[in-house]
Design an enzyme around this catalytic site. Structure first.
Site, short mmCIF file in Angstrom:
data_model
loop_
_atom_site.label_atom_id
_atom_site.label_comp_id
_atom_site.label_asym_id
_atom_site.label_seq_id
_atom_site.Cartn_x
_atom_site.Cartn_y
_atom_site.Cartn_z
N CYS A 2 25.34 2.76 17.96
CA CYS A 2 26.11 4.00 17.88
C CYS A 2 27.01 4.12 19.10
O CYS A 2 26.89 3.35 20.05
CB CYS A 2 25.17 5.20 17.82
SG CYS A 2 23.89 5.05 16.53
N ARG A 27 31.65 1.33 16.53
CA ARG A 27 30.21 1.21 16.75
C ARG A 27 29.38 1.84 15.64
O ARG A 27 28.16 1.65 15.60
CB ARG A 27 29.83 1.89 18.08
CG ARG A 27 30.27 1.12 19.31
CD ARG A 27 29.96 1.90 20.57
NE ARG A 27 30.18 1.10 21.76
CZ ARG A 27 29.23 0.41 22.39
NH1 ARG A 27 28.01 0.43 21.93
NH2 ARG A 27 29.51 -0.29 23.46
N TRP A 74 25.60 4.73 13.61
CA TRP A 74 25.20 3.67 12.69
C TRP A 74 23.71 3.86 12.49
O TRP A 74 22.92 3.74 13.43
CB TRP A 74 25.51 2.29 13.27
CG TRP A 74 25.24 1.17 12.29
CD1 TRP A 74 26.10 0.69 11.35
CD2 TRP A 74 24.04 0.40 12.17
NE1 TRP A 74 25.50 -0.34 10.65
CE2 TRP A 74 24.24 -0.53 11.13
CE3 TRP A 74 22.81 0.43 12.83
CZ2 TRP A 74 23.26 -1.43 10.74
CZ3 TRP A 74 21.83 -0.47 12.44
CH2 TRP A 74 22.06 -1.39 11.41
N ASN A 98 22.21 6.13 21.65
CA ASN A 98 22.52 4.82 21.08
C ASN A 98 21.33 3.93 21.36
O ASN A 98 20.93 3.77 22.51
CB ASN A 98 23.78 4.23 21.73
CG ASN A 98 23.98 2.77 21.36
OD1 ASN A 98 23.65 2.36 20.26
ND2 ASN A 98 24.50 1.99 22.30
N GLY A 99 20.75 3.35 20.31
CA GLY A 99 19.60 2.47 20.52
C GLY A 99 18.43 2.86 19.65
O GLY A 99 18.58 3.54 18.63
N GLU A 479 31.86 -19.41 8.37
CA GLU A 479 32.66 -18.25 8.76
C GLU A 479 33.40 -17.69 7.55
O GLU A 479 33.47 -16.47 7.36
CB GLU A 479 33.64 -18.63 9.87
CG GLU A 479 34.75 -17.63 10.14
CD GLU A 479 34.28 -16.31 10.74
OE1 GLU A 479 35.11 -15.40 10.87
OE2 GLU A 479 33.08 -16.18 11.06
N LYS A 483 32.76 -13.88 6.23
CA LYS A 483 33.82 -12.88 6.10
C LYS A 483 33.91 -12.36 4.67
O LYS A 483 34.13 -11.17 4.44
CB LYS A 483 35.16 -13.49 6.53
CG LYS A 483 35.33 -13.63 8.02
CD LYS A 483 35.42 -12.28 8.71
CE LYS A 483 35.63 -12.41 10.21
NZ LYS A 483 34.44 -12.89 10.92
N GLU A 486 31.02 -9.95 4.18
CA GLU A 486 31.21 -8.73 4.96
C GLU A 486 32.21 -7.78 4.31
O GLU A 486 31.99 -6.57 4.27
CB GLU A 486 31.72 -9.08 6.37
CG GLU A 486 30.70 -9.67 7.31
CD GLU A 486 31.30 -9.96 8.67
OE1 GLU A 486 30.65 -9.67 9.67
OE2 GLU A 486 32.44 -10.47 8.72
N HIS A 502 22.16 -31.65 -2.36
CA HIS A 502 20.74 -31.49 -2.02
C HIS A 502 20.24 -30.09 -2.35
O HIS A 502 19.29 -29.61 -1.72
CB HIS A 502 20.52 -31.80 -0.54
CG HIS A 502 20.80 -33.23 -0.18
ND1 HIS A 502 19.92 -34.25 -0.46
CD2 HIS A 502 21.88 -33.80 0.39
CE1 HIS A 502 20.43 -35.39 -0.05
NE2 HIS A 502 21.63 -35.15 0.47
N LYS A 602 30.66 -2.91 14.62
CA LYS A 602 31.21 -4.04 15.34
C LYS A 602 30.34 -4.48 16.50
O LYS A 602 30.07 -5.65 16.69
CB LYS A 602 32.61 -3.70 15.86
CG LYS A 602 33.33 -4.92 16.43
CD LYS A 602 34.80 -4.67 16.60
CE LYS A 602 35.53 -5.95 16.94
NZ LYS A 602 35.55 -6.90 15.82
#
Length: 607
Positions: A2, A27, A74, A98-99, A479, A483, A486, A502, A602
């Protein structure tokens, strides 16, 4: 993960808190809230969803007062509802956090037995009511905060205000970043310098376990044992200028198109244009004698590190490994005496990476970090830093910061190769020349926007997508898949092309796009063969390649995007831009929230 902010000011606090929260919204954007002291009493406004909803609440019901705290959330404990939005508190104290308070359940049970009545499911309310209990028992705000801090376990950054103390704010940190800003007759608190930049450039950072009393007179700092301490005030380099989208629809689109400039600026920092040689800052370890480099990071930063592992071994001939920061601690790694650790983070605040940093330091490893924020906790706690020059990155999905990290890793590999005597001058010149072409080649990739959009139209129809690559392009395939997941919420996986048969080949049918990163070069024929195997099973083959590779894929590939010619050394950076641009277009086509994807933030500052 947050964002928190606080003001002890001389003008209305709510508009300043709201503006600071806008700079912290990366955040978290599940909910937001502000509390101020009005005639000595706490008043607050909260809203579910994005910060614009809180702004509408404040327009309808303004919040006076010059001292206050704000929060953008968040969600961790409790659903993202208005009831669970911060600030939390009682008639006597309001808290933003935050946390995670790890022992909140046992403290909650204790406080309920003492008569405290909880209103939310959040761990933050437990801390607020713990402070409140001390206030009820007669403690002054400083004593109540200090006593409560000794009872909580976990990672947190906290700010709190108290009824009857209209010019005082108390803050604390343990495992999460927090900065105090010094103004002219007013003071500020924020999760990072970016939030405070429009308010002040004079910043002091709380160290681990610190708490501080902030008022008109300045800030008094205390360590975890409540001993007064001094914390240095520095001028931050972070700009207070507003960050806008310009003529672009989204921050991600803007940041993708900043790649040519970012790559050029980053290269200028590490390559002398006259001698055309890599010039690294003084490294905290002996390049010639380092026995191994342990790379660790999270998310896209780890994928950059995995590319860097190839480069460090191939170019510098130094043993290297790359592992998730969230897993490194749990495998109890064997680390060599005199070894070095390379940590990568855009924000420099990633909780899992910071936890890995502490372990690596305890095991005697020298810490070198690649970060984008010079004032970050990681930068301050590392033995040395290599800075990316990406500028603020607002979109949650990393783009230009990722390519800047790759560029720094490429320069590091070349610099170490020369220092270790493993890189012939002719080969060094070739590698540097390929890097110097990156800004122009990145611009050329962006000019393929129409072709990439056409590929995106087909990918947007899929439920499952496979990305394939070999060598340094294998992490870029991951990547691309990351993306796409996300941004568009399409299930996607990145695989080493040789591993497809495989297991993943079982997934392939006529509905599954198989996207290959397949430039001409040493691995081309093997990768093309893997694609033909997929095509024989009905897979929809799509490829990023170059002019030499395109004709060889045209016979069985449904879509081919021709990227500019580049050396195998530089190819991962260009392919990274291409797969990120593909994910962007798919997300736009599907109508998702490109800059703020669901459930993501982020800067991940909780483990």
């Amino acid at each position: 993960m947050c964002g928190i902010v606080g003001v002890v000011g001389r003008e209305a606090a709510a508009p300043r808190l709201l503006e600071a929260l806008r700079r912290l919204e990366y955040r978290g954007y599940d909910s937001a809230g502000i509390a101020t002291l009005v005639n000595g009493h706490i008043d607050r406004r909260r809203a579910e969803g994005k910060l614009s909803n809180l702004a509408a609440v404040l327009d309808a019901s303004p919040l006076p007062g010059t001292t206050g705290i704000g929060h953008t959330r968040w969600a961790t404990h409790g659903a993202p509802t208005e009831r669970n939005a911060h600030p939390h508190g009682t008639a006597r104290v309001a808290v933003v956090h935050n946390g995670i308070i790890e022992n909140h359940a046992e403290l909650r049970a204790e406080l309920e037995a003492q008569g405290q009545v909880f209103e939310t499911e959040t761990d933050t309310e437990t801390f607020a009511r713990l402070v409140d209990q001390h206030l009820l028992e007669g403690a002054a705000p400083e004593a109540a905060a200090a006593a409560a801090l000794k009872r909580v376990h976990g990672a947190f950054a906290l700010a709190m205000v108290f009824t009857g103390h209209p010019r005082t704010l108390i803050c604390a940190r343990q495992g999460a970043p927090l900065a105090v800003g010094f103004g002219e007759g007013e003071m500020f608190v924020g999760s990072d310098a970016l939030a405070l930049a429009p308010l002040t450039r004079r910043i002091a950072y709380l160290e681990e376990g610190d708490w501080a009393v902030v008022d008109d007179a300045g800030a008094r700092f205390f360590d975890a044992e409540d001993r007064p301490v001094e914390r240095q005030v520095k001028l931050t380099a972070v700009s207070g200028a507003a960050t806008g989208k310009g003529n672009y629809r989204h921050f991600m689109e803007k940041e993708l198109h900043e790649n040519p400039v970012v790559l050029g600026d980053t290269l200028t920092q590490y390559i002398d244009p006259l001698s055309r040689s890599v010039t690294l800052p003084a490294l905290p370890f002996d390049p010639a004698g380092v026995p191994r480099i342990t790379i660790t990071a999270c998310g896209s930063a780890l994928l950059a590190g995995q590319v860097g592992r190839y480069w460090l071994e191939q170019v510098a001939r130094v043993p290297a490994e790359a592992d998730f920061a969230s897993e490194l601690r749990y495998r109890d790694p064997l680390l060599p005496e005199g070894g070095a650790a390379l940590l990568i983070s855009q924000s420099g605040e990633t909780a899992d990476t910071m936890a890995a940093l502490k372990l690596l330091k305890q095991r005697g490893q020298t810490i070198l970090s690649i970060v984008n924020v010079p004032e970050s906790t990681m930068a301050r706690e590392s033995d040395g830093t290599l800075m990316t020059v990406a500028g603020p990155e607002i979109s949650v999905a990393s783009t230009k910061a990722f390519t800047a990290q790759l560029t720094v890793l490429a320069c590091l590999a070349i610099g170490l190769g020369r220092a270790r005597g493993t890189l012939a001058p002719e080969r060094e010149a070739e590698l540097i020349a390929s890097l110097l072409e990156l800004p122009a080649n990145a611009a050329s990739v962006l000019e393929r926007d129409g072709d990439i959009h056409a590929m995106a139209v087909e990918v947007a129809k899929a439920r499952d997508v496979l990305f394939l690559g070999r060598g340094t392009l294998f992490p870029i395939a991951m990547e691309g898949a990351l993306k796409l997941k996300e941004l568009s919420y399409i299930h996607a996986e990145g695989y080493a092309a040789g591993e497809m048969k495989h297991g993943p080949i079982a997934l392939i049918d006529s509905l599954v796009p198989v996207i290959s990163l397949c430039p001409s070069g040493p691995n081309f024929e093997k990768t093309a063969s893997n694609l033909q195997e997929a095509a024989a099973r009905g897979g929809r083959i799509m490829a990023f390649t170059d002019a030499a590779g395109a004709p060889k894929l045209a016979g069985f590939a449904e879509r081919v995007v021709v990227l500019p010619d580049a050396s195998p050394f530089a190819a991962p950076i260009l392919h990274a831009i291409a797969v990120q641009l593909l994910a962007y277009h798919v997300a736009v086509l599907k109508g998702t929230d490109v800059d703020q994807p669901r459930n993501l933030a982020k800067s991940v500052t909780v483990e």
